[in-house]
Design a protein around this motif. Structure first.
Motif, PDB file in Angstrom:
ATOM      1  N   GLU A  61       0.960  -1.169  -0.009  1.00  0.00           N
ATOM      2  CA  GLU A  61       0.117   0.024  -0.147  1.00  0.00           C
ATOM      3  C   GLU A  61       0.946   1.248  -0.060  1.00  0.00           C
ATOM      4  O   GLU A  61       1.801   1.301   0.736  1.00  0.00           O
ATOM      5  N   ILE A  62       0.655   2.056  -0.924  1.00  0.00           N
ATOM      6  CA  ILE A  62       1.286   3.519  -0.848  1.00  0.00           C
ATOM      7  C   ILE A  62       0.306   4.573  -0.624  1.00  0.00           C
ATOM      8  O   ILE A  62      -0.807   4.560  -1.132  1.00  0.00           O
ATOM      9  N   VAL A  63       0.728   5.293   0.292  1.00  0.00           N
ATOM     10  CA  VAL A  63       0.007   6.702   0.635  1.00  0.00           C
ATOM     11  C   VAL A  63       0.325   8.014  -0.054  1.00  0.00           C
ATOM     12  O   VAL A  63       1.632   8.156   0.142  1.00  0.00           O
ATOM     13  N   ILE A  64      -0.594   8.373  -0.965  1.00  0.00           N
ATOM     14  CA  ILE A  64      -0.006   9.548  -1.411  1.00  0.00           C
ATOM     15  C   ILE A  64      -0.556  10.914  -0.753  1.00  0.00           C
ATOM     16  O   ILE A  64      -1.789  11.161  -0.424  1.00  0.00           O
TER      17      ILE A  64
END
Length: 127
Positions: free
Chosen positions: A14-17
């Protein structure tokens, strides 16, 4: 953290922008014939200069491959060459040329005329 860069992204991570940002950049690549080209992202706001490292051409064939119709190739001789043929010019260290085109020429070789491929160049004189 102490993770290695190659472990940062993997399928399912999961990548948080946090914020959207758009910047114009220019993708520049080195001029090299092998597959190990370096690539650079340059901001459009960059107002500096780029210095091109001189390339080395070992043969006339390499010069012909590098030649372009868009810009003239300016070369400087780093080795002297004494032509064994009266029809062809000798070259001294430091002589400068603009590479023109590949063409054929005639030379006398072992008493007989022989047609050879030559790379026509225009010599740049200092005067």
């Amino acid at each position: 953290g102490r993770q290695q860069p190659y472990n940062l992204l993997y399928p399912g991570k999961e990548i948080v922008i946090h914020k959207k940002y758009q910047a114009k950049r220019i993708l520049a690549s080195e001029i090299r014939s092998d597959s190990l080209k370096k690539h650079f992202l340059i901001p459009a706001s960059y107002k500096g200069k780029f210095k091109r490292r001189p390339r080395e051409f070992l043969t006339a064939y390499d010069l012909e491959i590098a030649r372009s119709d868009k810009e003239q190739l300016h070369v400087v001789a780093t080795k002297a060459f004494d032509s064994p043929h009266a029809e062809l010019f000798s070259v001294s260290v430091g002589d400068q040329f603009l590479v023109q085109q590949c063409q054929t020429g005639e030379v006398i070789y072992q008493g007989r005329k022989k047609v050879i491929d030559v790379l026509a160049c225009e010599q740049i004189l200092n005067e």
